[in-house]
Design a protein around this motif. Sequence first.
Motif, PDB file in Angstrom:
ATOM      1  N   PHE A 179     -13.260 -21.749 101.208  1.00  0.00           N
ATOM      2  CA  PHE A 179     -12.784 -22.043  99.855  1.00  0.00           C
ATOM      3  C   PHE A 179     -11.262 -22.057  99.777  1.00  0.00           C
ATOM      4  N   VAL A 182     -12.418 -26.463  94.935  1.00  0.00           N
ATOM      5  CA  VAL A 182     -13.332 -25.529  94.287  1.00  0.00           C
ATOM      6  C   VAL A 182     -12.526 -24.500  93.508  1.00  0.00           C
ATOM      7  N   THR A 230     -11.176 -21.265  92.267  1.00  0.00           N
ATOM      8  CA  THR A 230     -11.342 -19.931  92.829  1.00  0.00           C
ATOM      9  C   THR A 230     -10.029 -19.169  92.725  1.00  0.00           C
ATOM     10  N   GLN A 261     -16.274 -13.753 101.493  1.00  0.00           N
ATOM     11  CA  GLN A 261     -16.502 -14.603 100.335  1.00  0.00           C
ATOM     12  C   GLN A 261     -16.802 -13.745  99.109  1.00  0.00           C
ATOM     13  N   ILE A 317     -18.568 -14.438  94.832  1.00  0.00           N
ATOM     14  CA  ILE A 317     -19.186 -15.752  94.806  1.00  0.00           C
ATOM     15  C   ILE A 317     -20.072 -15.937  93.576  1.00  0.00           C
ATOM     16  N   ASP A 318     -20.611 -14.847  93.035  1.00  0.00           N
ATOM     17  CA  ASP A 318     -21.467 -14.952  91.859  1.00  0.00           C
ATOM     18  C   ASP A 318     -20.698 -14.802  90.556  1.00  0.00           C
ATOM     19  N   ALA A 325     -17.219 -15.874  90.369  1.00  0.00           N
ATOM     20  CA  ALA A 325     -16.204 -16.920  90.316  1.00  0.00           C
ATOM     21  C   ALA A 325     -16.787 -18.159  89.632  1.00  0.00           C
ATOM     22  N   PRO A 362     -20.754 -20.773  90.446  1.00  0.00           N
ATOM     23  CA  PRO A 362     -21.376 -19.973  91.514  1.00  0.00           C
ATOM     24  C   PRO A 362     -22.444 -20.723  92.299  1.00  0.00           C
ATOM     25  N   ARG A 372     -20.719 -23.095  94.675  1.00  0.00           N
ATOM     26  CA  ARG A 372     -20.079 -22.342  95.740  1.00  0.00           C
ATOM     27  C   ARG A 372     -21.101 -21.866  96.769  1.00  0.00           C
ATOM     28  N   ARG A 373     -22.260 -21.426  96.316  1.00  0.00           N
ATOM     29  CA  ARG A 373     -23.291 -20.985  97.257  1.00  0.00           C
ATOM     30  C   ARG A 373     -23.780 -22.155  98.115  1.00  0.00           C
ATOM     31  N   TYR A 420     -22.068 -24.840  98.849  1.00  0.00           N
ATOM     32  CA  TYR A 420     -20.973 -25.212  99.750  1.00  0.00           C
ATOM     33  C   TYR A 420     -20.915 -24.255 100.943  1.00  0.00           C
ATOM     34  N   LEU A 421     -21.058 -22.966 100.667  1.00  0.00           N
ATOM     35  CA  LEU A 421     -21.019 -21.973 101.733  1.00  0.00           C
ATOM     36  C   LEU A 421     -22.209 -22.156 102.678  1.00  0.00           C
TER      37      LEU A 421
END
Length: 462
Positions: A179, A280, A282, A296, A299-300, A302, A305, A308-309, A311-312
């Motif tokens: 990120f 993203v 952040t 990270q 993540i929940d 930011a 979420p 982001r999950r 993407y990760l």
Amino acid sequence: MEEEPPQPDDPARDHTAAGHKRARTDSGRSTSPESLDSAQSTRTLDSDDFTFIEENGRIYGNDIYYMPCDQTEQDRLTIQHRVFVYALKGKLSTTPMTNSMARILDLCTGPGNWAIAVAQQFPSAEVVGIDMAVWDIETTEADAGGGRVTWEIDDLDIWGVDLNDTDDLTTRFDQYHPFFDPTERDTLDLPAKGKAAKAQSSHAEDLYTHSESKTPFPPSPSFNPYMLEQPGWHFSEPFDLIHMRNCKGIFAYWEDVYAEIYKNLTPGGWVEVADWELIVPTTRPNAEPEPGTSPQPGIDTAPLPILRRLYLAMMEASFKSGHPLGSFYMHPTYLEDAGFKDVRTTYVNVPIGPWPNDPEQKKIGKIFLVVFYETLEAHLLRLLTKWGDKRGRWTADEVRLEIEKGKEEIKEWCEGPNDKGMGESSGVMMGIEGEGAAEGQPPEQGWCASFKWICGRKSKNA
């Protein structure tokens, strides 16, 4: 007066349904009857000689590369091509293209949008488009009005992936910050293998012999059969410009790739690489992650979420596959290490969604939002079902369910109030930022993707 970018045809039409797929035309002909007489293109191999793999309702060109090559993906790439042209205000390249260019190569050409556009703009140049998958080139040519292009079907990844390197990449993921710096080279870089000679011998055999029928293939007009004993790519003549776009995850050993590009350019020739990264939203964490955990945090909590999950998980899967994603492969040191001079980078912020005040920017934001929606399944489906993240492999239904949740989250974010940073901008946020701009720097207001071009020149004395 600066050339205005071409207007897209009905950019808002629905591209979410996988069902609408044109039948592939006869690959023995490279132009459709509807295309103009100026469309003079050839193919070196027939699509019948290749096996298409259907997985989870999508079509892939082989069992390795993560992106599909079906009609849904072709539509997405065609719209995305228009966004790239918009971003450069109607231009096709950041390199000094002139009528003196005799040969131009488009690596990983896909459905050939860029190659056809260049052939139309420079009709005296010999333009070659190469891809590992078979696309509906005839439709692209007919839609664009034709262009003099030679289409070649070939997998230029002569290095493959070493399983030991894949294990090493998976271990390194815990030190990666996707990120914060998707262009970081050190964590993702796999050093040059120096094993091209061994790979090339088997690759050369595959070029001429079908693995099942042992039927000889006609040789590529750009291929030099007298150099098969030497490692690397072999074209009959060098090129004045080699162009690549959207090549995340194509190769594992990028030092070797840029070395081959350098060798196959004329003295004074240029290379250009283009791609985009999502900015993203952040904030960098203040604390170090707990020992043994991935860095990270938040993540929940930011913004976005679900996105982001996803993407990760996508990045984790790409590491496990041995072809890590991220625009690290566009790091200037790759070009400099290969010997290129005058290396320069251009950044353009492209709005995501219709938030800008400016009518043109609003239209571009709508177009790119369609591209972004379609990008999710194209990038995620095979990676997560074939390799999976740290939790394991996903089912196709799980992937698609999360994607739909992500789309809803993106829609809400794009329509959100000013305190989310989604307020309308009073300026044009897609201007070219230039060589010294901060990479991926977001605008004061509004969500953007960072489009990037990097180019370099081979010395005239090389």
